[in-house]
Design a protein around this motif. Structure first.
Motif, PDB file in Angstrom:
ATOM      1  N   ARG A 199      11.207   2.260  -3.711  1.00 31.50           N
ATOM      2  CA  ARG A 199       9.983   2.102  -4.652  1.00 31.50           C
ATOM      3  C   ARG A 199      10.810   1.252  -5.715  1.00 31.50           C
ATOM      4  NH1 ARG A 199       5.708   3.935  -6.740  1.00 31.50           N
ATOM      5  NH2 ARG A 199       5.885   6.223  -5.766  1.00 31.50           N
ATOM      6  N   ALA A 200      12.116   1.452  -6.084  1.00 35.15           N
ATOM      7  CA  ALA A 200      13.014   0.584  -6.822  1.00 35.15           C
ATOM      8  C   ALA A 200      13.091  -0.687  -6.153  1.00 35.15           C
ATOM      9  CB  ALA A 200      14.096   1.309  -7.126  1.00 35.15           C
ATOM     10  N   ARG A 201      13.377  -0.943  -5.178  1.00 31.62           N
ATOM     11  CA  ARG A 201      13.515  -2.128  -4.611  1.00 31.62           C
ATOM     12  C   ARG A 201      12.272  -3.099  -4.736  1.00 31.62           C
ATOM     13  NH1 ARG A 201      16.051  -1.699   1.141  1.00 31.62           N
ATOM     14  NH2 ARG A 201      16.046  -3.968   1.054  1.00 31.62           N
ATOM     15  N   LEU A 202      11.125  -2.468  -4.381  1.00 31.89           N
ATOM     16  CA  LEU A 202       9.760  -2.969  -4.587  1.00 31.89           C
ATOM     17  C   LEU A 202       9.601  -3.547  -5.858  1.00 31.89           C
ATOM     18  CD1 LEU A 202       7.757  -0.784  -1.979  1.00 31.89           C
ATOM     19  CD2 LEU A 202       8.247  -3.332  -1.441  1.00 31.89           C
ATOM     20  N   GLN A 203       9.638  -2.718  -6.516  1.00 32.00           N
ATOM     21  CA  GLN A 203       9.441  -2.860  -8.117  1.00 32.00           C
ATOM     22  C   GLN A 203      10.184  -4.004  -8.701  1.00 32.00           C
ATOM     23  OE1 GLN A 203       6.766  -1.321  -9.773  1.00 32.00           O
ATOM     24  NE2 GLN A 203       7.530  -3.199 -11.114  1.00 32.00           N
ATOM     25  N   GLN A 204      11.706  -4.017  -8.210  1.00 35.79           N
ATOM     26  CA  GLN A 204      12.535  -5.145  -8.795  1.00 35.79           C
ATOM     27  C   GLN A 204      12.205  -6.539  -8.141  1.00 35.79           C
ATOM     28  OE1 GLN A 204      16.578  -4.411  -7.339  1.00 35.79           O
ATOM     29  NE2 GLN A 204      17.289  -6.445  -8.413  1.00 35.79           N
TER      30      GLN A 204
ATOM     31  N   TRP B  95       0.668  -1.172  -0.016  1.00 39.41           N
ATOM     32  CA  TRP B  95       0.009   0.019   0.036  1.00 39.41           C
ATOM     33  C   TRP B  95       0.818   1.363   0.107  1.00 39.41           C
ATOM     34  CZ3 TRP B  95      -5.100   0.734  -1.057  1.00 39.41           C
ATOM     35  CH2 TRP B  95      -5.692  -0.256  -1.182  1.00 39.41           C
ATOM     36  N   THR B  96       1.996   1.294   0.561  1.00 33.79           N
ATOM     37  CA  THR B  96       3.065   2.470   0.397  1.00 33.79           C
ATOM     38  C   THR B  96       3.260   2.598  -0.930  1.00 33.79           C
ATOM     39  OG1 THR B  96       4.894   1.432   1.011  1.00 33.79           O
ATOM     40  CG2 THR B  96       3.873   2.260   2.777  1.00 33.79           C
ATOM     41  N   LEU B  97       3.244   1.639  -1.823  1.00 30.53           N
ATOM     42  CA  LEU B  97       4.016   1.711  -3.105  1.00 30.53           C
ATOM     43  C   LEU B  97       2.642   2.134  -4.005  1.00 30.53           C
ATOM     44  CD1 LEU B  97       5.831   1.183  -5.261  1.00 30.53           C
ATOM     45  CD2 LEU B  97       5.167  -1.049  -5.481  1.00 30.53           C
ATOM     46  N   LEU B  98       1.532   1.491  -3.760  1.00 29.35           N
ATOM     47  CA  LEU B  98       0.261   2.297  -4.328  1.00 29.35           C
ATOM     48  C   LEU B  98      -0.064   3.530  -4.110  1.00 29.35           C
ATOM     49  CD1 LEU B  98      -1.994  -1.023  -3.935  1.00 29.35           C
ATOM     50  CD2 LEU B  98      -1.233  -0.065  -6.062  1.00 29.35           C
ATOM     51  N   ASP B  99       0.141   4.033  -2.925  1.00 29.62           N
ATOM     52  CA  ASP B  99      -0.144   5.387  -2.460  1.00 29.62           C
ATOM     53  C   ASP B  99       0.764   6.240  -2.820  1.00 29.62           C
ATOM     54  OD1 ASP B  99      -2.561   4.502  -1.502  1.00 29.62           O
ATOM     55  OD2 ASP B  99      -1.975   4.195   0.525  1.00 29.62           O
ATOM     56  N   GLY B 100       1.992   5.922  -3.355  1.00 33.90           N
ATOM     57  CA  GLY B 100       3.157   6.750  -3.510  1.00 33.90           C
ATOM     58  C   GLY B 100       3.823   7.451  -2.381  1.00 33.90           C
ATOM     59  N   GLU B 101       3.894   6.531  -1.343  1.00 33.43           N
ATOM     60  CA  GLU B 101       4.304   7.090   0.003  1.00 33.43           C
ATOM     61  C   GLU B 101       5.926   6.628   0.143  1.00 33.43           C
ATOM     62  OE1 GLU B 101       1.414   6.079   2.704  1.00 33.43           O
ATOM     63  OE2 GLU B 101       0.228   7.833   2.260  1.00 33.43           O
ATOM     64  N   CYS B 102       6.478   5.672  -0.720  1.00 36.47           N
ATOM     65  CA  CYS B 102       7.608   5.415  -0.465  1.00 36.47           C
ATOM     66  C   CYS B 102       8.794   6.335  -1.103  1.00 36.47           C
ATOM     67  CB  CYS B 102       7.836   3.687  -0.674  1.00 36.47           C
ATOM     68  SG  CYS B 102       7.380   3.484  -2.278  1.00 36.47           S
ATOM     69  N   THR B 103       9.846   5.998  -0.470  1.00 35.11           N
ATOM     70  CA  THR B 103      11.042   6.775  -1.109  1.00 35.11           C
ATOM     71  C   THR B 103      11.423   6.150  -2.592  1.00 35.11           C
ATOM     72  OG1 THR B 103      12.703   5.242  -0.240  1.00 35.11           O
ATOM     73  CG2 THR B 103      12.270   7.049   1.226  1.00 35.11           C
ATOM     74  N   PRO B 104      12.298   6.841  -3.434  1.00 36.15           N
ATOM     75  CA  PRO B 104      12.472   6.250  -4.784  1.00 36.15           C
ATOM     76  C   PRO B 104      13.412   5.122  -4.631  1.00 36.15           C
ATOM     77  CG  PRO B 104      12.912   8.651  -4.833  1.00 36.15           C
ATOM     78  CD  PRO B 104      12.480   8.401  -3.226  1.00 36.15           C
ATOM     79  N   GLU B 105      14.196   4.784  -3.614  1.00 39.07           N
ATOM     80  CA  GLU B 105      15.128   3.837  -3.331  1.00 39.07           C
ATOM     81  C   GLU B 105      14.128   2.471  -2.805  1.00 39.07           C
ATOM     82  OE1 GLU B 105      15.675   6.518  -1.735  1.00 39.07           O
ATOM     83  OE2 GLU B 105      17.261   7.426  -2.759  1.00 39.07           O
TER      84      GLU B 105
END
Length: 101
Positions: free
Chosen positions: A43-48, A31-41
């Motif tokens: 976000r990249a780790r989650l997306q990977q 949900w932090t990813l979906l809500d755009g509430e995570c840091t760019p770093e």
């Protein structure tokens, strides 16, 4: 937040993590990813991880659809402040309980 029902147990220790994250960590942060509430770093780790893990990607897609459904059904309506605060506290409590498992 919906209950996880994918092929990967989010409480399991994941020795085959992708992006330096285990499945449980990714599920906890969806949900932090979906809500755009995570840091760019973050976000990249989650997306990977999502790019390499079909079970987590399926769970992410489910949560994404739930978020879109809620947004489409609740347009223009705002919950009372007291209800919003109670929900915030309950979400925090649920996240803490999930992290302790």
């Amino acid at each position: 937040m919906s209950e996880y029902s994918g092929s990967v147990d989010p409480r399991a220790e994941d020795s085959d993590s992708h992006g330096g994250l285990g499945c449980a960590e990714v599920i906890a942060e969806v949900w932090t990813l979906l809500d755009g509430e995570c840091t760019p770093e973050s976000r990249a780790r989650l997306q990977q991880h999502l790019d390499a893990c079909p079970g987590c990607l399926k769970h992410y897609g489910l949560e994404e659809r739930i978020k879109a459904l809620i947004a489409s059904k609740c347009r223009g309506e705002k919950a009372p402040d007291a209800l919003r605060e109670r929900l915030r506290l309950e979400i925090r409590r649920t996240t803490i309980i999930r992290d302790m498992r």
